[in-house]
Design a protein around this motif. Structure first.
Motif, PDB file in Angstrom:
ATOM      1  N   PRO A 110       0.844  -1.195   0.000  1.00 18.54           N
ATOM      2  CA  PRO A 110       0.000   0.000   0.000  1.00 18.54           C
ATOM      3  C   PRO A 110       0.885   1.253   0.000  1.00 18.54           C
ATOM      4  O   PRO A 110       1.816   1.350   0.798  1.00 18.54           O
ATOM      5  CB  PRO A 110      -0.780  -0.110   1.312  1.00 18.54           C
ATOM      6  CG  PRO A 110      -0.503  -1.474   1.857  1.00 18.54           C
ATOM      7  CD  PRO A 110       0.791  -1.903   1.288  1.00 18.54           C
ATOM      8  N   VAL A 111       0.581   2.186  -0.878  1.00 10.92           N
ATOM      9  CA  VAL A 111       1.363   3.428  -0.965  1.00 10.92           C
ATOM     10  C   VAL A 111       0.575   4.517  -0.241  1.00 10.92           C
ATOM     11  O   VAL A 111      -0.425   5.025  -0.741  1.00 10.92           O
ATOM     12  CB  VAL A 111       1.648   3.802  -2.426  1.00 10.92           C
ATOM     13  CG1 VAL A 111       2.409   5.126  -2.496  1.00 10.92           C
ATOM     14  CG2 VAL A 111       2.454   2.697  -3.103  1.00 10.92           C
ATOM     15  N   SER A 112       1.056   4.860   0.941  1.00  6.60           N
ATOM     16  CA  SER A 112       0.317   5.764   1.822  1.00  6.60           C
ATOM     17  C   SER A 112       0.773   7.211   1.723  1.00  6.60           C
ATOM     18  O   SER A 112       0.362   8.051   2.531  1.00  6.60           O
ATOM     19  CB  SER A 112       0.454   5.283   3.275  1.00  6.60           C
ATOM     20  OG  SER A 112       1.817   5.084   3.626  1.00  6.60           O
ATOM     21  N   LYS A 113       1.599   7.532   0.737  1.00  3.89           N
ATOM     22  CA  LYS A 113       2.098   8.898   0.612  1.00  3.89           C
ATOM     23  C   LYS A 113       0.933   9.883   0.503  1.00  3.89           C
ATOM     24  O   LYS A 113      -0.051   9.627  -0.191  1.00  3.89           O
ATOM     25  CB  LYS A 113       3.018   9.035  -0.604  1.00  3.89           C
ATOM     26  CG  LYS A 113       2.336   8.865  -1.956  1.00  3.89           C
ATOM     27  CD  LYS A 113       3.298   9.148  -3.097  1.00  3.89           C
ATOM     28  CE  LYS A 113       2.556   9.101  -4.440  1.00  3.89           C
ATOM     29  NZ  LYS A 113       3.414   9.411  -5.583  1.00  3.89           N
ATOM     30  N   THR A 114       1.059  10.967   1.214  1.00  2.00           N
ATOM     31  CA  THR A 114       0.091  12.081   1.311  1.00  2.00           C
ATOM     32  C   THR A 114      -1.166  11.740   2.114  1.00  2.00           C
ATOM     33  O   THR A 114      -1.989  12.615   2.338  1.00  2.00           O
ATOM     34  CB  THR A 114      -0.340  12.647  -0.058  1.00  2.00           C
ATOM     35  OG1 THR A 114      -1.267  11.755  -0.680  1.00  2.00           O
ATOM     36  CG2 THR A 114       0.839  12.907  -0.974  1.00  2.00           C
ATOM     37  N   PHE A 115      -1.305  10.497   2.542  1.00  2.00           N
ATOM     38  CA  PHE A 115      -2.471  10.145   3.355  1.00  2.00           C
ATOM     39  C   PHE A 115      -2.117  10.234   4.834  1.00  2.00           C
ATOM     40  O   PHE A 115      -1.042   9.798   5.255  1.00  2.00           O
ATOM     41  CB  PHE A 115      -2.986   8.745   2.989  1.00  2.00           C
ATOM     42  CG  PHE A 115      -3.585   8.676   1.619  1.00  2.00           C
ATOM     43  CD1 PHE A 115      -4.834   9.220   1.371  1.00  2.00           C
ATOM     44  CD2 PHE A 115      -2.895   8.102   0.564  1.00  2.00           C
ATOM     45  CE1 PHE A 115      -5.387   9.182   0.092  1.00  2.00           C
ATOM     46  CE2 PHE A 115      -3.435   8.060  -0.707  1.00  2.00           C
ATOM     47  CZ  PHE A 115      -4.689   8.603  -0.945  1.00  2.00           C
ATOM     48  N   ASP A 116      -3.013  10.769   5.621  1.00  2.00           N
ATOM     49  CA  ASP A 116      -2.746  11.043   7.026  1.00  2.00           C
ATOM     50  C   ASP A 116      -2.704   9.766   7.871  1.00  2.00           C
ATOM     51  O   ASP A 116      -3.219   8.721   7.481  1.00  2.00           O
ATOM     52  CB  ASP A 116      -3.805  11.989   7.582  1.00  2.00           C
ATOM     53  CG  ASP A 116      -3.743  13.373   6.949  1.00  2.00           C
ATOM     54  OD1 ASP A 116      -2.661  13.728   6.436  1.00  2.00           O
ATOM     55  OD2 ASP A 116      -4.775  14.077   6.964  1.00  2.00           O
ATOM     56  N   ALA A 117      -2.148   9.918   9.060  1.00  2.00           N
ATOM     57  CA  ALA A 117      -1.982   8.788   9.973  1.00  2.00           C
ATOM     58  C   ALA A 117      -3.281   8.037  10.263  1.00  2.00           C
ATOM     59  O   ALA A 117      -3.268   6.799  10.307  1.00  2.00           O
ATOM     60  CB  ALA A 117      -1.326   9.260  11.269  1.00  2.00           C
ATOM     61  N   ASP A 130       7.372  12.412   9.853  1.00  2.10           N
ATOM     62  CA  ASP A 130       6.204  13.087  10.426  1.00  2.10           C
ATOM     63  C   ASP A 130       5.119  12.102  10.869  1.00  2.10           C
ATOM     64  O   ASP A 130       4.440  12.322  11.877  1.00  2.10           O
ATOM     65  CB  ASP A 130       5.612  14.061   9.403  1.00  2.10           C
ATOM     66  CG  ASP A 130       6.543  15.227   9.103  1.00  2.10           C
ATOM     67  OD1 ASP A 130       7.496  15.454   9.870  1.00  2.10           O
ATOM     68  OD2 ASP A 130       6.326  15.895   8.069  1.00  2.10           O
ATOM     69  N   LYS A 131       4.963  11.033  10.102  1.00  6.76           N
ATOM     70  CA  LYS A 131       3.847  10.116  10.309  1.00  6.76           C
ATOM     71  C   LYS A 131       4.143   9.044  11.359  1.00  6.76           C
ATOM     72  O   LYS A 131       3.263   8.669  12.149  1.00  6.76           O
ATOM     73  CB  LYS A 131       3.514   9.452   8.968  1.00  6.76           C
ATOM     74  CG  LYS A 131       2.067   9.076   8.762  1.00  6.76           C
ATOM     75  CD  LYS A 131       1.853   8.529   7.351  1.00  6.76           C
ATOM     76  CE  LYS A 131       1.888   9.631   6.300  1.00  6.76           C
ATOM     77  NZ  LYS A 131       1.566   9.118   4.948  1.00  6.76           N
ATOM     78  N   ALA A 132       5.367   8.563  11.367  1.00  4.67           N
ATOM     79  CA  ALA A 132       5.714   7.421  12.225  1.00  4.67           C
ATOM     80  C   ALA A 132       5.435   7.657  13.708  1.00  4.67           C
ATOM     81  O   ALA A 132       4.907   6.758  14.383  1.00  4.67           O
ATOM     82  CB  ALA A 132       7.179   7.031  11.994  1.00  4.67           C
ATOM     83  N   PRO A 133       5.758   8.824  14.269  1.00  4.40           N
ATOM     84  CA  PRO A 133       5.491   9.019  15.697  1.00  4.40           C
ATOM     85  C   PRO A 133       4.010   8.928  16.056  1.00  4.40           C
ATOM     86  O   PRO A 133       3.663   8.575  17.194  1.00  4.40           O
ATOM     87  CB  PRO A 133       6.036  10.427  15.974  1.00  4.40           C
ATOM     88  CG  PRO A 133       7.028  10.681  14.902  1.00  4.40           C
ATOM     89  CD  PRO A 133       6.480   9.987  13.697  1.00  4.40           C
TER      90      PRO A 133
END
Length: 229
Positions: free
Chosen positions: A34-41, A65-68
């Protein structure tokens, strides 16, 4: 009413299964990335709830930005976009795989940082199979030499090849890009690079053709998550 995430996921899996049936392959051979680029957490969190745990991102900054926000979940981040050499330090720390290794300077930068961290990293070599100048990747003729040179960087574990097909409605032209990568993989294995088995090729608009041409991993974004804003 819009389809739910689970319905979109099931539809894609059904299309993967049908493509495999057409070409006599086992659907278990195909990985869905799944390519989650630009999609929020929160959207990624919904995907994890549906059973997905590896996610492709184009930019290291977005992973940072997303991992935490998702650290309570078991997630492996995969970098599929072009990686600048000065971002190698962050990539070595944050991602479990880089699918866009395309030059020795990047290999050296990653290896240097990984050595300090005491880590190894799975990598796929990005090969340019399309004539479009906007596409990154090694020229096909350079692949075998590049694989030999990678032996100097022991923290990197070459696991396969990746490509972006030409952006075209011409099925023959798109399939040719995929076929080229499969043939290059076969040549690499024949030359003794036994670990280079995987073929990451095929996206939302062309993944069925990619599977029929030998893909082992399809990178699906908009078809799974919805259109990007």
């Amino acid at each position: 009413m819009p389809f739910s995430f689970q319905e979109r996921l099931s539809s894609i899996q059904a299309r993967i299964n049908a493509a495999c049936q057409r070409c006599g392959r086992n659907p278990a051979e195909i990985i869905l990335l799944p390519v989650s680029k630009t999609f929020d957490a929160p959207i990624v969190r919904e995907a994890v709830a549906a059973g997905l745990h590896r996610f492709g991102e184009n930019r290291v900054q977005e992973v940072r930005d997303k991992a935490p926000l998702l650290e309570d979940l078991s997630i492996e981040w995969v970098l599929i976009g072009h990686l600048q050499t000065n971002k190698a330090k962050d990539a070595a720390q944050l991602v479990g795989e880089v699918q866009s290794l395309d030059r020795l300077s990047l290999a050296e930068a990653l290896d240097k940082r990984l050595t300090k961290l005491g880590k190894t990293l799975s990598v796929l070599i990005q090969v340019k199979t399309s004539p479009e100048p906007s596409k990154f990747g090694l020229e096909p003729i350079e692949l075998l030499r590049f694989l030999e040179q990678l032996k100097n960087y022991p923290t990197l574990r070459p696991a396969g090849l990746m490509t972006l097909a030409i952006h075209s409605d011409d099925e023959a032209a798109v399939r040719s890009c995929f076929r080229t990568l499969r043939e290059l993989r076969d040549q690499a294995v024949q030359a003794g690079h036994d670990t280079v088995q995987r073929l990451s090729m095929g996206m939302s608009g062309d993944f069925e053709w990619a599977i029929e041409e030998g893909s082992t991993e399809v990178r699906i974004g908009s078809l799974l998550f919805g259109e990007r804003g």
